[in-house]
Write a protein that holds these residues in place. Structure first.
Motif, short mmCIF file in Angstrom:
data_model
loop_
_atom_site.label_atom_id
_atom_site.label_comp_id
_atom_site.label_asym_id
_atom_site.label_seq_id
_atom_site.Cartn_x
_atom_site.Cartn_y
_atom_site.Cartn_z
N LYS A 20 36.63 37.25 31.59
CA LYS A 20 36.92 35.81 31.52
C LYS A 20 37.62 35.55 30.20
O LYS A 20 37.08 35.82 29.13
CB LYS A 20 35.61 35.02 31.59
CG LYS A 20 35.79 33.53 31.64
CD LYS A 20 36.21 33.12 33.02
CE LYS A 20 35.94 31.65 33.27
NZ LYS A 20 36.51 31.22 34.53
N LEU A 21 38.85 35.04 30.28
CA LEU A 21 39.57 34.71 29.06
C LEU A 21 38.85 33.58 28.33
O LEU A 21 38.32 32.66 28.96
CB LEU A 21 41.01 34.29 29.38
CG LEU A 21 41.90 35.36 30.01
CD1 LEU A 21 43.26 34.77 30.37
CD2 LEU A 21 42.06 36.55 29.08
N GLY A 77 43.43 44.37 37.93
CA GLY A 77 44.45 43.36 38.13
C GLY A 77 43.94 41.96 37.88
O GLY A 77 42.74 41.74 37.68
N TRP A 78 44.89 41.04 37.90
CA TRP A 78 44.59 39.63 37.67
C TRP A 78 44.07 38.98 38.94
O TRP A 78 44.54 39.27 40.05
CB TRP A 78 45.84 38.89 37.21
CG TRP A 78 46.24 39.27 35.83
CD1 TRP A 78 47.26 40.11 35.48
CD2 TRP A 78 45.62 38.87 34.61
NE1 TRP A 78 47.30 40.25 34.10
CE2 TRP A 78 46.31 39.49 33.56
CE3 TRP A 78 44.54 38.03 34.31
CZ2 TRP A 78 45.95 39.30 32.22
CZ3 TRP A 78 44.19 37.84 32.99
CH2 TRP A 78 44.89 38.47 31.96
N ASN A 79 43.11 38.09 38.79
CA ASN A 79 42.59 37.30 39.89
C ASN A 79 43.71 36.40 40.42
O ASN A 79 44.51 35.87 39.65
CB ASN A 79 41.42 36.45 39.38
CG ASN A 79 40.78 35.64 40.47
OD1 ASN A 79 41.03 35.84 41.65
ND2 ASN A 79 39.94 34.71 40.08
N THR A 80 43.76 36.24 41.72
CA THR A 80 44.82 35.43 42.33
C THR A 80 44.34 34.05 42.74
O THR A 80 45.13 33.26 43.25
CB THR A 80 45.40 36.14 43.56
OG1 THR A 80 44.35 36.35 44.51
CG2 THR A 80 46.04 37.47 43.17
N ALA A 135 35.58 31.51 38.97
CA ALA A 135 36.30 32.79 39.05
C ALA A 135 36.52 33.39 37.67
O ALA A 135 36.73 32.68 36.69
CB ALA A 135 37.64 32.57 39.74
N TYR A 136 36.49 34.70 37.63
CA TYR A 136 36.89 35.42 36.44
C TYR A 136 38.39 35.68 36.51
O TYR A 136 39.01 35.50 37.54
CB TYR A 136 36.09 36.72 36.32
CG TYR A 136 34.72 36.50 35.72
CD1 TYR A 136 34.42 36.94 34.44
CD2 TYR A 136 33.73 35.82 36.42
CE1 TYR A 136 33.17 36.72 33.88
CE2 TYR A 136 32.48 35.60 35.86
CZ TYR A 136 32.21 36.05 34.59
OH TYR A 136 30.98 35.82 34.04
N THR A 179 35.48 37.52 27.29
CA THR A 179 34.12 38.04 27.49
C THR A 179 34.11 38.71 28.86
O THR A 179 35.01 38.48 29.67
CB THR A 179 33.06 36.93 27.45
OG1 THR A 179 33.37 35.95 28.44
CG2 THR A 179 33.02 36.27 26.07
N TRP A 180 33.08 39.52 29.12
CA TRP A 180 33.03 40.17 30.43
C TRP A 180 31.61 40.49 30.84
O TRP A 180 30.69 40.49 30.03
CB TRP A 180 33.91 41.42 30.47
CG TRP A 180 33.64 42.49 29.45
CD1 TRP A 180 32.75 43.53 29.54
CD2 TRP A 180 34.28 42.64 28.19
NE1 TRP A 180 32.82 44.31 28.42
CE2 TRP A 180 33.75 43.80 27.57
CE3 TRP A 180 35.27 41.93 27.51
CZ2 TRP A 180 34.15 44.25 26.33
CZ3 TRP A 180 35.68 42.38 26.26
CH2 TRP A 180 35.13 43.52 25.68
N VAL A 181 31.50 40.77 32.14
CA VAL A 181 30.23 41.22 32.74
C VAL A 181 30.54 42.52 33.49
O VAL A 181 31.67 42.75 33.93
CB VAL A 181 29.62 40.18 33.70
CG1 VAL A 181 29.22 38.93 32.93
CG2 VAL A 181 30.56 39.83 34.83
#
Length: 97
Positions: free
Chosen positions: A9-10, A44-47, A53-54, A89-91
């Motif tokens: 997540k940006l 890849g990037w989420n669309t 959404a992440y 950040t991330w999970v």
């Protein structure tokens, strides 16, 4: 086999168009060819654009816990993750399949 999932997540105010974000995405895109212990690699990037959404995802697999440890400690992985620490950040989830 172990599946290794990571969702990024940006941080607020950070855009995927920023050069540092693009460099971070490229660093992860290249990992699949750099670390032999990876048996599969997708990122890849989420669309979709939804509040829950992440923004970016990694979906990879390794043979076992030892290979996961090797991947996580690999200098290329450490360098890529270090870039993302600056703007996201991330999970994660690691599970057998």
């Amino acid at each position: 086999m172990i599946r290794h999932l990571v969702l990024f997540k940006l941080d607020d105010g950070v855009s995927r168009d920023e050069s540092r974000v693009a460099a971070g995405a490229r660093a992860f895109e290249e990992l699949g060819g750099l670390i032999p212990e990876l048996t599969s690699w997708e990122c890849g990037w989420n669309t979709t654009d939804r509040p829950i959404a992440y923004d970016f995802a990694i979906n990879s697999s390794v043979a076992d816990a030892a290979d996961l440890k090797t991947y996580l400690e690999h200098p290329a992985h450490q360098a890529a993750a270090g870039q993302w620490r600056e703007f996201a950040t991330w999970v994660i989830a690691d599970y057998p399949f």
